[in-house]
Design a protein around this motif. Structure first.
Motif, short mmCIF file in Angstrom:
data_model
loop_
_atom_site.label_atom_id
_atom_site.label_comp_id
_atom_site.label_asym_id
_atom_site.label_seq_id
_atom_site.Cartn_x
_atom_site.Cartn_y
_atom_site.Cartn_z
N LEU A 108 0.64 -1.24 -0.10
CA LEU A 108 0.02 -0.16 -0.10
C LEU A 108 0.83 1.27 0.13
O LEU A 108 0.60 2.36 -0.74
N VAL A 109 1.91 1.32 0.79
CA VAL A 109 2.98 2.41 0.73
C VAL A 109 3.49 2.67 -0.51
O VAL A 109 3.34 3.81 -0.84
N LEU A 116 0.71 4.06 -2.99
CA LEU A 116 0.49 5.52 -2.67
C LEU A 116 1.68 6.56 -2.81
O LEU A 116 1.43 7.47 -3.46
N HIS A 117 2.78 5.84 -2.68
CA HIS A 117 3.93 6.85 -3.01
C HIS A 117 3.96 6.80 -4.61
O HIS A 117 4.39 8.18 -5.10
N LEU A 124 1.91 6.90 -6.77
CA LEU A 124 0.68 7.81 -7.04
C LEU A 124 0.87 9.41 -6.78
O LEU A 124 0.21 10.10 -7.35
N ALA A 125 1.82 9.41 -5.69
CA ALA A 125 1.73 10.91 -5.23
C ALA A 125 2.87 11.54 -5.87
O ALA A 125 3.72 12.24 -5.55
N ASP A 126 2.52 11.80 -7.13
CA ASP A 126 3.58 12.47 -8.03
C ASP A 126 2.76 13.09 -9.35
O ASP A 126 2.00 12.31 -9.92
N PRO A 127 2.73 14.39 -9.58
CA PRO A 127 1.82 14.81 -10.68
C PRO A 127 2.30 14.27 -12.04
O PRO A 127 1.25 13.83 -12.83
N LEU A 158 0.75 10.66 -11.94
CA LEU A 158 -0.51 10.75 -11.99
C LEU A 158 -1.27 11.00 -13.40
O LEU A 158 -2.26 10.36 -13.75
N PHE A 210 -6.54 -3.57 -3.49
CA PHE A 210 -6.92 -2.22 -2.76
C PHE A 210 -8.42 -1.88 -3.13
O PHE A 210 -8.26 -0.95 -4.09
N LEU A 227 -9.50 1.83 -4.45
CA LEU A 227 -8.48 2.81 -4.12
C LEU A 227 -8.19 3.31 -5.68
O LEU A 227 -8.46 4.73 -5.82
N VAL A 239 -8.84 7.35 -6.92
CA VAL A 239 -7.84 8.20 -7.50
C VAL A 239 -8.22 8.89 -8.65
O VAL A 239 -8.09 10.09 -9.01
#
Lengths: 107, 107
Positions: free
Chosen positions: A19-20, A23-24, A26-29, A32, A93, A96, A100
């Motif tokens: 999961l981490v 998430l990491h 996906l956490a970039d423009p 994404l 997940f 999830l 997003v």
DNA sequence: CCTTACCTTCGACGACCATCGAAAGAGCCG
DNA sequence: CGGCTCTTTCGATGGTCGTCGAAGGTAAGG
């Protein structure tokens, strides 16, 4: 000396996704944007994504997404085709990736 | 010189939350533990979280979560109470926080 | 007033990250 | 073979991140 073929791409099992890590990833423009583009078009070649970074940077982002299990890539001739691992992500997940992708860009 | 009261905590509006900021805030094991703990117990003081980091590090993680809009904090006497902004998150990114919280730890 | 409890800010440090240009490999085609 | 395209790897760089200890500030209570 014969030419060595392309080394096979490694993809994590659907059941072992972290999961981490997801998430990491996906956490970039830029990443994404890649994921959103892949939702509209199920399969694209690497060079055809609407992002404004250098090719080497794009290659780095593909590796992050692939090693997190977000995308799958396969080689065909000279091109590398990329798909979203939608079913695997939703099995691991639930909800999830839908959540997003439901958020429009620039918000 | 009179003692200055505690400066008020700033919290982003529910409508202005950034997806990238929220994903980045959630993409850390310690912060994920904080969020999971908050789901079980709706309100906790800062020092009562089952994490093994220094107090200053914990304070840093609270700031990241608060500025991303994931948690809300209020001061009462000497303690700072923390709550999850569950309704705000679900209104802005429907299903996202549920999907994250549905995944058990260590998986 | 002094002490204790709670939490934050500051400065520092090592690690990681996003980015780029240069170089190179593999495939295709003339 | 020679050149062209697509994509990756490597090395470097500037910035951000997670972590800590030391110091400080507010609140509560003897």
């Amino acid at each position: 000396m014969p030419a060595t073929p392309r080394p096979p791409l490694v993809h994590p099992d659907a059941s072992s996704l972290s999961l981490v890590a997801v998430l990491h990833a996906l956490a970039d423009p830029t990443r994404l944007t890649i994921v959103r583009t892949l939702r509209a078009d199920p399969e694209r070649a690497c060079g055809t994504f609407p992002v404004s970074v250098a090719p080497s940077t794009l290659s780095h982002h593909f590796r992050v997404l692939r090693e997190a299990g977000v995308i799958r890539q396969r080689d065909e001739g000279n091109r590398r085709w990329t798909t979203l691992r939608l079913a695997d992500l939703d099995a691991r997940f639930p909800g999830l990736i839908d959540a997003v992708l439901a958020t429009p860009p620039d918000e």
